[in-house]
Scaffold this motif. Structure first.
Motif, short mmCIF file in Angstrom:
data_model
loop_
_atom_site.label_atom_id
_atom_site.label_comp_id
_atom_site.label_asym_id
_atom_site.label_seq_id
_atom_site.Cartn_x
_atom_site.Cartn_y
_atom_site.Cartn_z
N ALA A 127 0.80 -1.21 0.00
CA ALA A 127 0.00 0.00 0.00
C ALA A 127 0.84 1.27 0.00
N HIS A 128 2.09 1.18 0.48
CA HIS A 128 2.91 2.39 0.60
C HIS A 128 3.81 2.57 -0.61
N LYS A 129 3.69 1.70 -1.60
CA LYS A 129 4.56 1.79 -2.77
C LYS A 129 3.74 2.03 -4.03
N THR A 130 4.38 2.71 -4.99
CA THR A 130 3.69 2.92 -6.26
C THR A 130 3.54 1.58 -6.98
N VAL A 131 2.68 1.60 -8.00
CA VAL A 131 2.49 0.42 -8.82
C VAL A 131 3.83 -0.08 -9.35
N LEU A 132 4.63 0.83 -9.87
CA LEU A 132 5.93 0.43 -10.43
C LEU A 132 6.80 -0.22 -9.35
N ALA A 167 15.05 -3.63 -13.67
CA ALA A 167 13.79 -4.04 -13.05
C ALA A 167 12.64 -3.16 -13.54
N GLU A 168 12.91 -1.87 -13.70
CA GLU A 168 11.85 -0.96 -14.14
C GLU A 168 11.46 -1.21 -15.59
N ALA A 169 12.45 -1.48 -16.41
CA ALA A 169 12.14 -1.75 -17.81
C ALA A 169 11.25 -2.99 -17.92
N GLU A 170 11.63 -4.02 -17.19
CA GLU A 170 10.85 -5.25 -17.18
C GLU A 170 9.45 -5.02 -16.61
N ALA A 171 9.39 -4.23 -15.53
CA ALA A 171 8.10 -3.97 -14.88
C ALA A 171 7.16 -3.24 -15.84
N GLN A 197 -0.71 3.48 -15.34
CA GLN A 197 -0.97 3.70 -13.91
C GLN A 197 0.31 3.54 -13.08
N ALA A 198 1.44 3.37 -13.75
CA ALA A 198 2.67 2.96 -13.05
C ALA A 198 3.05 3.85 -11.88
N ALA A 199 2.77 5.15 -11.99
CA ALA A 199 3.22 6.08 -10.95
C ALA A 199 2.22 6.21 -9.80
#
Ligand code: ATP
Ligand code: MG
Lengths: 266, 225
Positions: free
Chosen positions: A114-119, A137-141, A153-155
């Motif tokens: 809950a405390h982290k962004t979707v990404l 990791a972000e590219a893959e995500a 919605q990643a952010a």
């Protein structure tokens, strides 16, 4: 799976076509589990093969969630053996954590951090467990979020998303670990009806791509389209195992007939 | 009025408050660190650590702070020769900080644990299911949410700590507020009411913002679910 060839005479079924399935991946042998006096899993024997999609169905309280949770050891078992890809589930510690990373789990309540962004939800495991760099990791995500249709919605934070979007992020979070098998415990039963299909579509796509899946669900449409096999549980036991067509049209046990008559008539 | 202000200056009342602020600052940091470790013990899957954590909390929380402070000076320093600084007064200061810290750590632990209770179990299960073991899932998933759910109770612990720094008098910290007030009353009994209200209002000014800030932070940082 193509079931067009399985329209047999009433009491006869040809063996299901399982040529696309690989070696045993998840194996449960004589598994027993108690909650106090309640015998929730009773001598469960079950093998799921690589690439197989298994749907688990059964009345409330029959032990479906407990079965799923036992497979990645969120619940301990009292006797029997559970192994993933030939490896028995270790008891505790780092080794257990490593094996768990190979078993994806999608929860009824999504359980996004809950405390982290979707990404950040999707990159946490790859970075902290698999040791990927932030940019990799972000590219893959982002690729995975795109695949489940929520890249834009990643952010955002989980609470800003609809249930259907949250569940798709949860699927992406599991996929990011490149699991050998994915467990789904009633992934659509907390969703508003109009959001169920967006999640089921993603799951069907996964099934088509050959992901090994154990899915607790009462969505018969999904079972028909995607499942290789249906397991019917009641009172902690596997009462019946069959192809979806067989199970929904010709249930053998009275328990299954009774259960189906209830979920089909509403 | 003029004369009274002179007295305040003469006895260095501001300096006395500054001593208590420093005591509170260091004890807050140390008790936060120790209390977090204790909270980790209490939520850990290891039985002996859970036991150690709850034994610590039960004992320290139920022991009067004065007993701990007197023990720090007469026991830990006087008999066991625990020395934290070569300077005599500074040594008493740090002994008082340690005494305040080990006492308030028990309350910090309980505040954090109440914060942990605001985190749904599903969060821990999701963390475990992606392969995080206990410490990483505590550090990355549980505690960050627990702290945000514990800001209000932690604020209350900080308020208690600030007021409790006056018990450092029992650990021979003679420059802190209650000791200075005692001296002032002894020498200027003609001003007892003014003296009392000076210190009382001083603490109100010190403590009120802490309460206001913790309320506002706890609202602003609450985890949306
Ligand atoms: N932690 C627990 N402690 C005690 N009993 C439990 C616990 N978890 C589940 N049970 C009981 O075990 C039985 C099986 O529960 P389980 O959640 O596996 O059923 P289920 O088939 O998933 O049901 P549902 O369709 O309602 O989700 C139920 O009777 C339940 O009340
Ligand atoms: Mg369930």
């Amino acid at each position: 799976m193509d079931h067009s060839g399985t329209t047999p005479a009433d009491d006869q079924h040809p063996p299901a076509d399982d040529s696309h399935l690989g070696a045993p991946l998840v194996e449960l042998e004589a598994v027993d589990k108690y909650f106090g006096d309640l015998h929730v899993l009773q001598d469960i024997n079950l093998t799921v093969r690589r690439g197989e999609v298994l749907v688990v169905i059964g009345p409330s309280g029959s032990g479906k969630s407990t079965l799923c949770r036992a497979i990645n050891r969120l619940e301990t078992i009292d006797s029997g053996d559970i192994s993933i890809d030939g490896q028995p589930m270790p008891a505790e510690g780092r080794q257990l954590a490593r094996l768990r990373a190979d078993v994806g789990m999608v929860f009824q309540a999504f359980n996004l951090f809950a405390h982290k962004t979707v990404l950040d939800n999707v990159t946490l495991g790859p970075r902290k467990v698999r040791g990927l760099s932030k940019s990799d990791a972000e590219a893959e995500a982002l690729r995975l979020l795109d695949r489940v249709g929520v890249k834009n919605q990643a952010a955002k934070f989980p609470a800003q998303l609809s249930g259907g979007q949250q569940q798709r992020v949860a699927i992406a979070r599991s996929l990011a670990m490149h699991p050998k098998v994915m467990l789904f415990d009633e992934p659509t039963s907390a969703l508003d009806p109009e959001m169920i299909n967006e999640v089921l579509d993603v799951m069907e796509q996964l099934a088509k791509e050959g992901m090994t899946m154990i899915v607790v669900t009462h969505e018969m449409g999904f079972a028909r389209k995607a499942a290789d096999r249906v397991v019917f549980m009641a009172d902690g036991q596997i009462v019946e195992e069959a192809t979806p067509e067989e199970f929904f049209h010709h249930p053998r046990s009275d328990r299954a007939k009774d259960f189906l008559s209830k979920i089909l008539t509403h | 009025m003029e004369e009274y202000l002179d007295i305040v200056r003469q006895y260095d009342v501001l300096g006395a408050f500054w001593v208590n602020i420093q005591l509170a600052f260091w004890a807050a940091l140390l008790s936060l660190a120790l209390g977090s470790v204790l909270a980790l013990f209490r939520i850990s899957p290891i039985g002996s650590l859970q036991w150690a954590g709850s034994a610590y909390v039960t004992i320290l929380r139920n022991t009067p702070l004065t007993i701990i402070m007197v023990f720090m000076v007469l026991g830990a320093w006087g008999q066991l020769e625990l020395t934290l600084a070569t300077d005599f007064d500074l040594n008493f200061f740090w002994l008082a900080v340690v005494g305040l810290s080990i006492y308030h750590a028990a309350f910090v632990c309980e505040a954090i644990r109440s914060g942990v209770n605001t985190v749904p179990v599903g969060q821990a299960e999701a963390a475990r299911s992606i392969g995080l073991s206990f410490l990483p899932s505590a550090r990355l998933v549980i505690l960050p949410q627990a702290f945000r759910g514990a800001i209000a109770p932690l604020g209350n612990v900080l308020i208690a700590l600030i007021k409790n720094t006056t018990v450092a008098a029992a650990a021979s910290v003679a420059t802190e507020t209650s000791s200075v007030m005692r001296t002032m009353i002894e020498f200027r009994p003609d001003y007892i009411y003014a003296i009392f209200f000076t210190f009382a209002i001083g603490y109100v000014i010190l403590v009120t913002p802490v309460g206001l800030l913790s309320t506002s932070f706890s609202r602003r940082l609450a985890v949306a679910r």
